[in-house]
Design an enzyme around this catalytic site. Structure first.
Site, short mmCIF file in Angstrom:
data_model
loop_
_atom_site.label_atom_id
_atom_site.label_comp_id
_atom_site.label_asym_id
_atom_site.label_seq_id
_atom_site.Cartn_x
_atom_site.Cartn_y
_atom_site.Cartn_z
N HIS A 88 0.65 15.38 5.37
CA HIS A 88 0.68 16.19 6.59
C HIS A 88 -0.25 17.39 6.39
O HIS A 88 -0.13 18.11 5.38
CB HIS A 88 2.07 16.73 6.86
N GLY A 92 13.08 13.45 3.07
CA GLY A 92 13.03 13.04 4.47
C GLY A 92 11.86 12.15 4.83
O GLY A 92 11.44 12.10 6.00
N HIS A 115 1.37 9.42 3.00
CA HIS A 115 0.64 10.22 3.97
C HIS A 115 0.76 11.70 3.62
O HIS A 115 1.75 12.13 3.02
CB HIS A 115 1.13 9.97 5.40
N CYS A 142 -0.11 0.87 8.21
CA CYS A 142 -1.10 -0.21 8.04
C CYS A 142 -1.52 -0.73 9.41
O CYS A 142 -2.70 -1.02 9.64
CB CYS A 142 -0.53 -1.35 7.19
N HIS A 201 -2.39 0.18 1.22
CA HIS A 201 -0.96 0.49 1.29
C HIS A 201 -0.45 0.99 -0.06
O HIS A 201 -0.45 0.25 -1.05
CB HIS A 201 -0.13 -0.72 1.74
N CYS A 223 4.21 -2.69 8.18
CA CYS A 223 4.07 -1.26 7.90
C CYS A 223 3.39 -0.58 9.07
O CYS A 223 2.28 -0.97 9.46
CB CYS A 223 3.27 -1.04 6.61
N HIS A 283 4.45 4.58 3.90
CA HIS A 283 3.03 4.42 3.60
C HIS A 283 2.57 5.85 3.32
O HIS A 283 2.65 6.70 4.22
CB HIS A 283 2.29 3.78 4.77
N ASN A 340 5.99 14.04 1.86
CA ASN A 340 7.39 13.81 1.57
C ASN A 340 7.54 12.52 0.78
O ASN A 340 6.90 11.52 1.10
CB ASN A 340 8.19 13.72 2.87
P1 5GP Z 1 7.47 11.65 7.10
O1 5GP Z 1 8.73 12.05 7.80
O2 5GP Z 1 7.56 10.24 6.57
O3 5GP Z 1 6.98 12.63 6.08
O4 5GP Z 1 6.35 11.68 8.20
C1 5GP Z 1 6.11 10.64 9.10
C2 5GP Z 1 5.35 11.24 10.25
O5 5GP Z 1 4.80 10.17 11.00
C3 5GP Z 1 6.22 12.05 11.21
O6 5GP Z 1 5.73 13.38 11.28
C4 5GP Z 1 6.09 11.30 12.52
O7 5GP Z 1 6.04 12.16 13.65
C5 5GP Z 1 4.83 10.52 12.36
N1 5GP Z 1 4.80 9.28 13.10
C6 5GP Z 1 5.78 8.32 13.14
N2 5GP Z 1 5.40 7.29 13.91
C7 5GP Z 1 4.15 7.58 14.37
C8 5GP Z 1 3.23 6.89 15.21
O8 5GP Z 1 3.47 5.80 15.70
N3 5GP Z 1 2.04 7.51 15.46
C9 5GP Z 1 1.73 8.74 14.94
N4 5GP Z 1 0.54 9.25 15.27
N5 5GP Z 1 2.57 9.41 14.13
C10 5GP Z 1 3.77 8.84 13.85
ZN ZN Z 2 1.14 0.50 4.89
#
Ligand code: 5GP
Ligand code: ZN
Length: 113
Positions: A101, A92, A99, A6, A45, A3, A97, A86
């Site tokens: 924003h 999307g 999160h 993680c 996680h 992950c 994991h 999301n």
């Molecule tokens: P999701 O699309 O799943 O809601 O958001 C995932 C977020 O993780 C995206 O905004 C993407 O830019 C961010 N992200 C993906 N890989 C990495 C990484 O390796 N480091 C950081 N700091 N952000 C990441």
């Molecule tokens: Zn994780």
């Protein structure tokens, strides 16, 4: 388990830390969609909101406390900001994991918020 977030929590993958405590980690999004774009994650996680239960939901409340604290520190509490999580394919979600924003520092578009 493989992950990305993680691995970020463990420090195996570098990130720009904004905040950390026993249960939560916050860091700058690698591809910022706004002048302020921070991700707040539980250290444990949890794949997505689909997996939030009575047993693990305390960390979600704590994440919102951290969001309020960081918004003040980042100077977006008065101007406003958005908290987005999301969940699944139609939303999307790309990293499975959980999160949150934190987006701010500009007038955010209202479409699909
Ligand atoms: P999701 O699309 O799943 O809601 O958001 C995932 C977020 O993780 C995206 O905004 C993407 O830019 C961010 N992200 C993906 N890989 C990495 C990484 O390796 N480091 C950081 N700091 N952000 C990441
Ligand atoms: Zn994780």
């Amino acid at each position: 388990m493989d992950c990305l977030f993680c691995s970020i929590v463990k420090g195996d993958i570098p990130s720009t830390k904004v905040y950390e405590d026993e249960t939560v980690y916050a860091f700058k999004d690698i591809n910022p969609m706004a002048p302020v774009h921070v991700l707040i994650i539980p250290k444990v996680h949890i794949s997505s909101i689909n997996d939030v239960t009575a047993e693990n939901s305390a960390v979600i409340a704590h994440i919102y406390e951290v969001a309020a604290k960081l918004a003040k520190e980042l100077g977006i509490d008065e101007s406003g900001f958005r908290v987005v999580s999301n969940c699944g394919a139609d939303a999307g979600q790309t990293v499975f994991h959980l999160h949150f924003h934190i987006l701010g520092g500009t007038k955010l578009k209202v479409e699909m918020c």
